[in-house]
Scaffold this active site. Structure first.
Site, PDB file in Angstrom:
ATOM      1  N   LYS B  66      58.304  24.329-102.700  1.00  0.00           N
ATOM      2  CA  LYS B  66      57.112  23.355-102.759  1.00  0.00           C
ATOM      3  C   LYS B  66      56.496  23.222-101.278  1.00  0.00           C
ATOM      4  O   LYS B  66      57.123  22.992-100.387  1.00  0.00           O
ATOM      5  CB  LYS B  66      57.412  22.281-103.400  1.00  0.00           C
ATOM      6  CG  LYS B  66      56.333  21.162-103.797  1.00  0.00           C
ATOM      7  CD  LYS B  66      56.898  19.938-104.377  1.00  0.00           C
ATOM      8  CE  LYS B  66      55.764  18.942-104.804  1.00  0.00           C
ATOM      9  NZ  LYS B  66      56.134  17.699-105.509  1.00  0.00           N
ATOM     10  N   SER B 141      54.074  16.614-109.978  1.00  0.00           N
ATOM     11  CA  SER B 141      53.511  17.392-108.883  1.00  0.00           C
ATOM     12  C   SER B 141      54.026  18.755-108.596  1.00  0.00           C
ATOM     13  O   SER B 141      53.008  19.627-107.974  1.00  0.00           O
ATOM     14  CB  SER B 141      53.372  16.557-107.659  1.00  0.00           C
ATOM     15  OG  SER B 141      54.548  16.408-106.936  1.00  0.00           O
ATOM     16  N   SER B 165      58.155  13.823-110.345  1.00  0.00           N
ATOM     17  CA  SER B 165      57.508  15.232-110.004  1.00  0.00           C
ATOM     18  C   SER B 165      58.542  16.391-109.994  1.00  0.00           C
ATOM     19  O   SER B 165      57.925  17.649-110.053  1.00  0.00           O
ATOM     20  CB  SER B 165      57.164  15.074-108.536  1.00  0.00           C
ATOM     21  OG  SER B 165      55.902  14.267-108.646  1.00  0.00           O
TER      22      SER B 165
END
Ligand SMILES: [Zn+2]
Lengths: 495, 482
Positions: B66, B141, B165
């Site tokens: 990420k 996210s 997330s």
């Protein structure tokens, strides 16, 4: 320029000081960068002190230890738990947009510092310490506003340097007291190895909160508090406070504004103009939005650690003063002067006093001759050519009577200027010990040549003998005046 | 993944990029691809293998990271214009550990800007689509990190979880996602959203793979003061064991009976509970009475910390900087004008909304009513969990109130978006570990997840139970059809 009134002040000055000192740690407060002054700009940095995204602070244990050491020496309470808070404002020299500081649980709370009363060397004043807390320093903005364009550069080497902010109670009552407080604080912190306390290098910074208590027909009125910034020496702190007190008194006479109606304001000290001027407040300073730093855990301080630190403090300057007074029978003023010079001078004095076997004489010599020479030569005691052992040796001879004080000064000067040891300086000056027989015959000769003196003496004028001591000195400079006096008295009694 | 030992790393990584090339035009899950360096790293692994050098536990395995974790050799953008061109001079600890384990970093994955969002629609680099249905969100996210695993690009990815997330996108994309105990994985080099809630965690095709990745990235880090100085369990062993006989499992009634819970998800959760019972677990009802205050407390604490953490993006030192126009500079001075334009243009709407929320809540006069009150609620939520774990070993409930929703459906309605975190924020507020595992496919063909939550450092228990579920179901083996 405002003239200082020579009349007794119609007001009382009230001063509280906020002192920031840089701690002498090996590395910075929250990263492993070296804590060093004077490196090339932006070379002592890492992701942590640059506040780069993702970097995290880790507390430097040595900074905690030094803060505890300082706190204990300032008679502070060291709480079992201390924590970190973020003080938030925007400024280019603050790369994270917040400063890691301590808000409501500082590492040192409610202590005091005893200072020598500047008006009476034998009295002390106790100045309250509200708190002392750790925080990281910001970087330095270097402004270059030449030719109408604003060009700022930033050196982030100082970012993350550990600071201890020591906040006093508003207990100081004069500019002179403020200066003594600062000197004593510096002495204490340098003695403890906590900080270098060099104002020129920025390792000690002072903000002064000043206002006046004015007696108005038996009722006390306080003027609005002013925080003075930008002072770059203890002397300028003293002058700024004096200036500000006068200014506030005149302002009060003009506008009658008091602490009840006016908020605290900030003024800068202009050293060249010797005046304070209003400073624009940082617009963001209105609300720092303090909150606990979630990147750092609260710090538990075990009682055992505090007690161990207390035991390691050693003798503090105030205790040294008292001890020197008692142990060497020197005056409080002399003890104060010697202790204020720092540990090296204390060691020097104690060695001299020990070898001389006369503390008071050693005190006089160190306090007068040695200090004057250091000042004249711009030297420190560590590099002074006359070692404590040599001076001790010299004074021991004075005490033993083989030298008088005047000749000893000649020897001291020779040792200093020619780098000689005591014996060779004495030899070079042709100072030889005059034996008792020679003194006796010299005295007999003088008494016989001065019958009037003998007559006066017999008539009860003891001091008449004094003129013969001077003559003996002229005839033989090596003759010890004390021995001459004794011989004269002994011989005249037999005549 | 066991097969990788016999196949050349170069082949595996090449296959990974072939897969990425196929799906990426539709999914758009990456912010950066590092094909050249990844292929070179793979060839090095193969050479090491040939020489008989010791290899790390992730040798030759492609991993996507990420874009919230700092990487020395790739940009690290946080999905923001503010960091569009930011290249950190250092590796985050988790990335460092991945490299040390011989993993191959294929690239950085898309995310909601600064991890603020539940749909990967707030990224400066555009939206990421759900591989199961391109009209739907992969969640957020960590939407990119979930999508690249679901799309079969990589078997493993690294996400971060502040309020759900990792777990919500894992549920939306039909994969396994673990949010470890707070302090289990180092946050050093994880770009902060809300420091007291953020945790890095593994996302994977299966529980076993997640455990393998967890083994590598977990552990104490002296660079993170909030990292736990306790050694890691043998997660891989827990995930292969899968023996849950006698395990006491609590059903969170407030979650399972929640009126906003999608009925298909409720059915999937109940089915998972039945599977656990069949595997020998004891199922009991448990209450978390303060859970309804989780989302409100979270949306005070997280923005407060975010408002402070994001102060550093001021245009002065790195990242995006907008020069002020003359008018603004004249009105507020060059400094303030630069701040205003840089932050006004560098941050997206959702980030600005949360900075404003947090700044407001920390202001004098509001601090007690918002921040301190939220901290009190947080303690009550933690106490609820502590009480529950007195009588059960882990808690089971839904991961999300709904399956993956349509792109654009909630992006203009922050409150609806915030409610996506309904069942996940509790674990962050309490600092406990939680895992989302596939628990079914709904009638529309979308995956749904079940969430397991454990006591602090109870990762092994979570992995053991999740492995027991995967041993008895095949939801984790199903792949999107497109
Ligand atoms: Zn540093």
């Amino acid at each position: 320029m405002i003239a200082h009134s020579t009349d007794p002040m119609p007001y009382q000055t009230v001063i509280g000081l906020e002192v920031h000192v840089q701690l002498k740690t090996r590395s910075k407060l929250f990263c492993r960068c070296e804590n060093r002054f004077g490196a090339a700009p932006n070379t002592q940095t890492c992701p942590v002190c640059l506040g780069l995204p993702g970097a995290l602070p880790v507390i430097n244990q040595q900074a905690l230890e030094l803060a505890i050491r300082a706190g204990l020496a300032l008679n502070c309470e060291i709480p079992p738990l201390t924590k970190w808070d973020r003080k938030q404002y925007f400024y280019p020299d603050l790369p994270k947009g917040y400063q890691i500081s301590q808000f409501d649980l500082p590492i040192c709370a409610s202590g005091h510092l005893e200072i020598v009363d500047p008006e009476d060397a034998s009295a002390t004043r106790r100045i309250g310490i509200t708190r002392a807390h750790l925080e990281e320093d910001a970087g330095k903005s270097i402004h270059d506003e030449a030719a109408g364009r604003t060009d700022s550069r930033i050196d982030l080497n100082r970012c993350g340097t550990p600071l201890l902010e020591i906040v006093s109670e508003p207990d100081l009552r004069s500019a002179a007291e403020a200066r003594v407080y600062l000197s004593e604080l510096k002495l204490l912190l340098t003695h403890l190895g906590v900080s270098d306390c060099e104002m020129q290098e920025g390792s000690l910074r002072v903000d002064a909160n000043v206002n006046l208590w004015i007696d108005v027909s038996g009722e006390q009125v306080a003027t609005p508090i002013v925080e003075i910034k930008n002072m770059n020496s203890f002397r300028s702190v003293e002058r700024a406070i004096l200036y500000e007190a006068d200014r506030q008194f005149l302002a009060w006479q003009e506008n009658g504004k008091t602490i009840r109606t006016e908020p605290k304001t900030t003024r800068g000290w202009d050293d060249a103009r010797e005046s304070t001027f209003p400073q624009r407040e940082k617009e963001e300073s209105a609300d720092y939005r303090y909150f606990p730093d979630p990147d750092l855990l609260p710090v538990r301080i075990p009682r055992a650690q505090v007690e161990a630190a207390r035991e390691n403090l050693g003798e503090l300057p105030a205790a040294t003063r008292t001890r020197l007074e008692h142990e060497y029978k020197i005056k409080p003023y002399d003890a104060d002067v010697i202790v204020n010079q720092g540990p090296a001078m204390i060691r020097y004095f104690e060695t001299v006093a020990g070898l001389a076997g006369d503390g008071r004489r050693a005190g006089n010599w160190v306090q007068q001759d040695v200090l004057r020479m250091l000042k004249d030569r711009g030297e420190t005691i560590e590099s002074f050519p006359v070692s404590a052992a040599a001076l001790g040796d010299l004074l021991a001879r004075v005490v033993a009577g083989s030298l008088d004080n005047t000749r000893a000064r000649d020897v001291f000067t020779a040792m200093l200027e020619k780098g000689q040891d005591v014996a060779s300086a004495i030899a070079a000056l042709g100072i030889a010990t005059v034996d008792a027989g020679a003194v006796d015959s010299l005295c007999r000769e003088l008494l016989e040549a001065n019958p009037q003196v003998v007559e006066d003496f017999r008539g009860g004028k003891q001091q008449a003998i004094g003129s013969l001591i001077g003559q003996a000195k002229q005839k033989n400079p090596n003759a010890n005046p004390q021995a001459v006096r004794e011989a004269l008295l002994r011989i005249v009694a037999t005549m | 993944m066991q097969a990788t030992r016999e196949v050349a790393a170069e082949q595996i990584v090449a296959a990974s990029f072939a897969s990425i090339r196929q799906s990426e035009p539709q999914i758009r899950a990456f912010t950066h691809l590092a094909e050249e360096t990844a292929m070179e790293a793979a060839r090095q692994i193969d050479r090491k293998r040939e020489r008989g050098d010791p290899l790390g536990p992730l040798a030759g395995i492609p991993v996507a990271v990420k874009d919230v974790l700092c990487t020395r050799d790739m940009p690290t953008t946080c999905g923001s214009r503010m960091l569009r061109d930011f290249r950190p001079p250092y590796d985050s600890t988790v990335v460092h550990k991945l490299r040390a384990a011989d993993a191959i970093l294929v690239g950085k994955t898309n995310m909601d800007e600064f991890a603020m969002g539940a749909s990967t629609e707030t990224s400066h680099f555009g939206i990421t689509r759900n591989p199961w249905d391109h009209e739907r969100t992969p969640g957020g996210s960590s939407g990119g990190a979930a999508a690249v695993v679901a799309a079969g690009n990589v078997p493993l990815s690294i996400g971060s979880d502040t309020g759900g997330s990792i777990r919500q996108p894992a549920a939306f994309c039909g994969i396994t996602g673990l949010k470890p105990t707070y302090g289990r994985c180092s946050r050093y080099g994880l770009i902060a959203f809300a420091s007291s809630l953020d945790q890095v965690g593994p996302m994977a095709w299966s529980v076993a793979d997640a455990a393998l990745l967890m083994q590598v990235i977990g552990g104490f880090d002296p660079r993170d003061s909030t990292s736990l100085e306790i050694s890691s369990d043998d997660y891989a062993a827990a995930a292969t064991d899968g023996d849950i006989r006698g395990l006491r499992i609590g059903v969170i009634r407030e979650a399972v009976d929640h009126e906003g819970l999608d009925p298909d998800i409720r059915s999937a959760v109940l089915a998972a509970l039945a599977t656990f019972r069949d595997a020998g677990a004891r199922i009991v009802d448990v209450h978390l009475p303060h859970s309804e205050y989780g989302v409100p407390a979270y949306y005070v604490v997280a923005p407060c910390e975010a408002s402070s953490n994001l102060s550093r993006y001021d245009g002065a030192h790195y990242g995006f900087r907008a020069e002020p126009n003359a008018e603004l500079a004249a009105a507020s001075g060059p400094l303030l004008a630069t701040y205003c334009r840089t932050r006004g243009e560098g941050f997206g709407a959702e980030v600005k909304r949360r900075i404003l929320l947090g700044t407001y809540a920390l202001s004098t006069g509001y601090f007690d009513a918002y921040y301190l009150k939220a901290l009190k609620v947080r303690r009550l939520i933690r106490a609820d969990y502590d009480a529950a774990f007195q009588s059960v070993d882990l808690l089971v409930g839904p991961a999300t109130p709904s399956p993956a929703f349509r792109l654009g459906e909630k992006v203009d309605d922050p409150l609806q978006m915030y409610l996506c975190d309904l069942f996940t924020v509790g674990a962050n507020l309490a600092g406990i570990p939680a895992i989302s595992v596939p628990a079914g496919i709904n009638p529309s063909g979308l995956p749904v997840g079940v969430q397991l939550q454990g006591p602090p450092l109870g990762e092994s228990t979570l992995l053991r139970a999740a492995a027991a579920l995967q041993a008895r179901t095949d939801f984790h083996l199903q792949r999107p059809q497109r």
